[in-house]
Write a protein that holds these residues in place. Sequence first.
Motif, PDB file in Angstrom:
ATOM      1  N   ALA A  34       0.767  -1.242  -0.044  1.00 20.72           N
ATOM      2  CA  ALA A  34      -0.123  -0.011   0.074  1.00 20.72           C
ATOM      3  C   ALA A  34       0.791   0.994  -0.066  1.00 20.72           C
ATOM      4  CB  ALA A  34      -0.898   0.012   1.239  1.00 20.72           C
ATOM      5  N   ASP A  35       2.013   1.309   0.774  1.00 20.33           N
ATOM      6  CA  ASP A  35       2.736   2.268   0.900  1.00 20.33           C
ATOM      7  C   ASP A  35       3.519   2.502  -0.631  1.00 20.33           C
ATOM      8  OD1 ASP A  35       4.196   4.388   2.160  1.00 20.33           O
ATOM      9  OD2 ASP A  35       5.828   3.073   2.810  1.00 20.33           O
ATOM     10  N   ALA A  36       4.131   1.414  -1.117  1.00 18.81           N
ATOM     11  CA  ALA A  36       4.633   1.425  -2.557  1.00 18.81           C
ATOM     12  C   ALA A  36       3.688   2.079  -3.498  1.00 18.81           C
ATOM     13  CB  ALA A  36       5.297  -0.029  -2.851  1.00 18.81           C
ATOM     14  N   GLY A  42       7.121   2.240  -9.445  1.00 20.63           N
ATOM     15  CA  GLY A  42       6.975   1.217 -10.405  1.00 20.63           C
ATOM     16  C   GLY A  42       7.760  -0.154 -10.364  1.00 20.63           C
ATOM     17  N   HIS A  43       8.646  -0.127  -9.309  1.00 21.32           N
ATOM     18  CA  HIS A  43       9.505  -1.360  -9.025  1.00 21.32           C
ATOM     19  C   HIS A  43       9.374  -1.529  -7.527  1.00 21.32           C
ATOM     20  CE1 HIS A  43      11.487  -0.746 -12.932  1.00 21.32           C
ATOM     21  NE2 HIS A  43      11.330   0.335 -12.904  1.00 21.32           N
ATOM     22  N   GLN A  68       6.786  -4.239 -11.080  1.00 14.11           N
ATOM     23  CA  GLN A  68       8.197  -4.995 -11.308  1.00 14.11           C
ATOM     24  C   GLN A  68       8.826  -5.540 -10.209  1.00 14.11           C
ATOM     25  OE1 GLN A  68       9.341  -6.586 -14.508  1.00 14.11           O
ATOM     26  NE2 GLN A  68      10.558  -7.527 -13.003  1.00 14.11           N
ATOM     27  N   PRO A  69       8.980  -6.841 -10.061  1.00 16.98           N
ATOM     28  CA  PRO A  69       9.871  -7.177  -8.849  1.00 16.98           C
ATOM     29  C   PRO A  69      11.224  -7.698  -9.107  1.00 16.98           C
ATOM     30  CG  PRO A  69       8.626  -8.897  -9.664  1.00 16.98           C
ATOM     31  CD  PRO A  69       8.036  -7.855 -10.636  1.00 16.98           C
ATOM     32  N   ALA A 131      11.506   2.913  -7.313  1.00 15.67           N
ATOM     33  CA  ALA A 131      11.494   1.787  -6.634  1.00 15.67           C
ATOM     34  C   ALA A 131      11.245   1.924  -5.310  1.00 15.67           C
ATOM     35  CB  ALA A 131      12.957   1.149  -7.021  1.00 15.67           C
ATOM     36  N   TYR A 132      10.677   1.056  -4.741  1.00 13.81           N
ATOM     37  CA  TYR A 132      10.049   0.684  -3.349  1.00 13.81           C
ATOM     38  C   TYR A 132      11.011  -0.215  -2.666  1.00 13.81           C
ATOM     39  CZ  TYR A 132       7.497   0.938   0.804  1.00 13.81           C
ATOM     40  OH  TYR A 132       6.975   1.090   2.318  1.00 13.81           O
TER      41      TYR A 132
END
Length: 326
Positions: A34-36, A42-43, A68-69, A131-132
């Motif tokens: 949820a934070d991301a 996007g990543h 994207q992981p 990215a997160y």
Amino acid sequence: MSKLLPYVCPKWAQNLNHIPKYRIQVRKLEFLMADAVSRKCGHVITCGGVQSNHCRATAVAARQLQLQPHLLLRTDVQDQSKIGSEGNLLLDRLCGSNMYIVPRKSPYETELKPRMETLAKKLREETGKEAYLVPVGGSNSVGLFGYITVFEELISQGLFDQFDDIVFACGSGGTAAGLAISNHLTGSRIRCHAIIVCDDKAYFTDHINQTLCSVGLDTVHCQDILDIIEGHKGRGYGLSTSEELEFIMNVSQQSGIMLDPVYSGKAARGLMEELRSNPDRFQGNRILFLHTGGVFGMYDGSLDSVVKAETKDLVHMWPSIDSSPE
């Protein structure tokens, strides 16, 4: 949303209902993802062992949210062609995760976190998207709230009335922190026991004390709200002894309950050993063991030899309908 959350939860997490389609019910990741999403990333980048349950769950959750992981996976394997597709790795690959193989003994703070930050910068420059970063096990002040909600579920199921102690595996500290903090905030008489499957008591004590400070509970100390139990990690994180694997086999045969070799298997075996050697550490005989998952880790091949040896007499050839089974 949990009644405990307003005490310590960030405002964005208290208002998750405004994005119901993103309510991924995987505990810590529900809040982290949820934070991301709220940050428009996007990543998603995270790290763990090569058969990490957390990394696999993060990859699946990321794809469900069109992110994207990227997974930093620790292993002793140095040949790219020998990185398999069994267990959690199968799902990592099915999700199209970018996998970065790093030495197994890489510490998080000094090697994994800097690598994740370097990768995030590279992705930003190449794709224009942020990215997160999710720490090992998703164990930080955001992921913490996943197990605060778990504790509320346990209360609704009669935790206080039916049990004296709760026992669980501790691999990154997030589960332990969330449950212990929840137990403290409710004034519960339940005692929390974390059986560690890697690192040591000093590491987790420091980590959980840092978490307490990060959510404004700096007057509370890990030592006062949690019993951290050492001595049951065996050969180390993700490494199994024959005795541990045989224990997992025996439990499944006797109860139909499946334990994984990395987390729940070591913790359940540790609980049994503590009950035999040190029963006074528990408040009573009504003990709840919290099984925190890990089923895909059972398919990494580590159980194969024990399972085949234990069940060889259970396989019967029956080539013809006119014959009896052999």
